[in-house]
Scaffold this motif. Structure first.
Motif, PDB file in Angstrom:
ATOM      1  N   GLY A 129      -8.828   1.173  -1.917  1.00 17.63           N
ATOM      2  CA  GLY A 129      -8.895  -0.217  -1.483  1.00 17.63           C
ATOM      3  C   GLY A 129     -10.319  -0.590  -1.103  1.00 17.63           C
ATOM      4  O   GLY A 129     -11.092   0.257  -0.650  1.00 17.63           O
ATOM      5  N   GLY A 139      -6.256  -3.502  -5.024  1.00 18.22           N
ATOM      6  CA  GLY A 139      -6.216  -2.059  -4.894  1.00 18.22           C
ATOM      7  C   GLY A 139      -6.299  -1.453  -6.290  1.00 18.22           C
ATOM      8  O   GLY A 139      -5.982  -2.105  -7.292  1.00 18.22           O
ATOM      9  N   GLN A 190      -5.127  -0.482   0.261  1.00 13.48           N
ATOM     10  CA  GLN A 190      -5.520  -1.886   0.156  1.00 13.48           C
ATOM     11  C   GLN A 190      -4.766  -2.760   1.151  1.00 13.48           C
ATOM     12  O   GLN A 190      -5.356  -3.640   1.790  1.00 13.48           O
ATOM     13  CB  GLN A 190      -5.293  -2.408  -1.263  1.00 13.48           C
ATOM     14  CG  GLN A 190      -5.861  -3.799  -1.505  1.00 13.48           C
ATOM     15  CD  GLN A 190      -7.371  -3.836  -1.338  1.00 13.48           C
ATOM     16  OE1 GLN A 190      -8.097  -3.123  -2.025  1.00 13.48           O
ATOM     17  NE2 GLN A 190      -7.860  -4.661  -0.426  1.00 13.48           N
TER      18      GLN A 190
END
Length: 596
Positions: A584, A43, A524
């Protein structure tokens, strides 16, 4: 206040953006990560802007545009042109796209979906009274719709662009002329595809003389595409829809060696982008804005989420980072009901009436409340039936099941707060397996879509017409789900997200929204979760990602389970409470997030 699309009519006054000319593009030293399976990603946190795309070279092109004064629309154009080059199996100028744009106050939905040629009939994919085998229909001239991506992006840029149109093509042109390193995913896709080799131009370009695909790390130049992009950069979309490039496109379709198509120059030159009214649906503290028909994505996603909100929580939704079997059961059953409605009602709104004359009736709380009562402790299996959200003048048959594939997703939030969610596709990997060089005679080019196979091959069932049947000028139903999320109370942007994956886009996007809103996950973390999908029959779980105990409990609920690779390509950028961004990229593909 919730974002709305406000349409104004101005008489005698022409408003156009003021463009700065461009920027100096520098080709990066980026090699997409090795591996086309699953690779954990951290991320990415950024302070003011972010761009997420399925290939690092494409992400970097968008980043450089944003860093040099471009906005989200400018960046999306640069990203798409680079994806045409480096991820040809998924999207490109030979396909179509849906673009959601937020300008800080209003949401717009640009429809660049392909259209069927004027000479087609409902029997397009029928031979001797039977539907063609899917693979035979795909790799043919029959499957190619008139591409819409270039004209759609041009319209969005005319209304909102900041950098000059021609400058946005420099990243892709530079990379096409200087070459880029073949990624693991492109190599793997080439190695696994036999049909692409049947096209002489594609075979000579993407495969070595011994028949092996280009190796990972090989430098690939595409002079034909560079030439085509230079023409479009200099002369706008007319360079694609008229002249040599259009004539070559039509020739490739009409002269397919096995199943030629009927596309004409008139079909190509008359293509028009449609600006549609976005569908913005309240969902507890959020308002989720998505694409209306001909996309089935938003309606089906929000049906699933609306049905889930009516269900009692059987157990904790997460168990050691995996969705619990109780939540999965509810999710899968809600999917069955939503897909039953999708198969009956949703198609191009220029050809098909919405139930009750309003697509939002399919998302009405009372309707979903009644439908949710059908979810019990035992799976419906393949017996889920469509509901009755509103009266129709014409009764439609449910479309028989058939595959959907492909696609790429781009999410962008710029420093001014503009946002793009754009899902773009040529349908199956490498589309129709027809490479077009624009009449240049140079190596390379771009791939033509096979989007017409998103229509129902069977035009009617038991004497009733299928809503999503083939008709001249019609846009095939899609599952693409570019999504923008807003805070319902303040109207502020919360997130941009979407995914490739054919009809499974709907499940991937719905589950991501639940994970971010209800389970407190970052963008993420939500993308990392294992997938579970059903289109109404068997349940497919992402291979190797669920414990055996989960499979056993789902089977006790009555689901027929199998495991397979479920290769999403989710991208998501979320604005945090302090105003910073966290993005993400799907661990199943090569994408990254970049920003400042």
């Amino acid at each position: 206040m919730s974002p709305k699309r406000i349409k104004l009519t101005l008489t005698g006054l022409l408003l156009v953006p003021v463009y700065s000319f461009g920027f100096s593009y520098e080709a990066p030293s980026i090699t997409p990560e090795v591996g086309s399976g699953y690779e954990e990603k951290p991320g990415w946190a950024t302070a003011s802007f972010a761009v997420a795309a399925a290939n690092p070279l494409a992400t970097d092109a968008g980043y450089q545009v944003l860093a040099n004064g471009g906005n989200a629309i400018d960046a999306a154009i640069a990203v798409q042109m680079v994806l045409t080059l480096v991820e040809p199996q998924s999207s490109g100028i030979g396909g179509g796209a849906f673009l959601m744009f937020y300008d800080g106050s209003n949401v717009q939905a640009y429809d660049g979906r392909e259209t069927a040629p004027g000479a087609v009939t409902g029997e397009l994919f029928m031979e001797n009274g039977e539907p063609l085998p899917f693979a035979d229909a795909v790799a043919s001239g029959l499957s190619v719709g008139v591409p819409g991506t270039v004209r759609m992006l041009e319209q969005a840029h005319k209304e909102h662009g900041q950098l000059a149109w021609e400058a946005l093509f420099e990243p892709a042109i530079t990379l096409a002329e200087e070459g880029f390193a073949v990624s693991q995913r492109l190599h793997t896709s080439l190695a696994n595809d036999e049909a692409l080799r049947s096209d002489p131009l594609a075979e000579n370009f993407y495969y070595q003389p011994n028949g092996e695909p280009l190796a990972v790390g090989d430098t690939l130049k595409n002079p034909a595409l560079a030439n085509i992009l230079r023409q479009i950069a200099a002369n706008g979309s007319a360079a694609f829809y008229e002249g040599d490039v259009a004539e070559d496109l039509v020739s490739r379709v009409q002269n397919h060696s096995v199943r030629p198509g009927s596309m004409t120059l008139e079909d190509v030159s008359s293509y028009q982008t449609i600006e549609r009214e976005p569908l913005c649906t309240p969902w507890q503290q959020w308002e989720v804005c998505g694409f209306p028909p001909p996309s089935s994505g938003h309606i089906t996603i929000m049906q699933i989420l609306g049905l889930l909100d009516q269900q009692p929580l059987l157990e904790a939704p997460l168990d050691n980072g995996v969705s619990s079997s109780g939540w999965l059961h509810q999710f899968l059953e809600a999917s069955r009901l939503a897909f039953a409605d999708r198969g009956r009602y949703i198609a191009d709104p220029e050809f098909v009436e919405a139930p009750g004359g309003d697509w939002s009736l399919m998302l009405a709380p009372d309707y979903l409340s009644e439908r949710s009562k059908l979810i019990g402790d035992t799976s419906m299996g393949d017996s889920a039936e469509p509901g009755n959200p509103g009266e129709l003048d014409v009764s439609f048959a449910s479309q028989p099941d058939q595959p959907e594939y492909g696609t790429s997703h781009i999410s962008i939030i710029d420093a001014e707060g503009n946002a793009v969610a754009m899902t773009t596709s040529i349908e199956q990997a490498f589309g129709s397996r027809i490479l077009a060089d624009g009449g240049t005679g140079l190596p390379g080019g771009y791939l033509l879509n096979n989007e017409l196979t998103d229509f129902s091959f069977t035009p009617e069932v038991d004497g009733e017409l299928v809503a999503n049947r083939v008709e001249p000028g019609k846009r095939p139903r899609s599952s693409m789900s570019p999504t923008l999320v807003f805070d319902k109370e303040s109207g502020e942007l919360v997130a941009s997200l979407g995914s490739p994956g054919g009809a499974a886009i709907i499940h991937y996007t719905a589950r991501t929204l639940v994970a971010m809103r209800d389970w407190g996950m970052s963008a993420q973390e939500a993308l990392n979760l294992p997938h579970a999908i059903t289109m109404g029959g068997d349940v497919y779980l992402e291979e190797g990602r669920f414990p055996e105990a989960t499979l056993e409990v789902l089977e006790e609920y009555g689901h027929t389970i199998s495991e397979r690779e479920l290769t999403s390509g989710l991208q998501a950028i979320r604005r945090l409470e302090d105003g910073t961004l966290f993005g993400g990229a799907d661990p199943r593909r090569e994408g990254v997030v970049m920003g400042d």
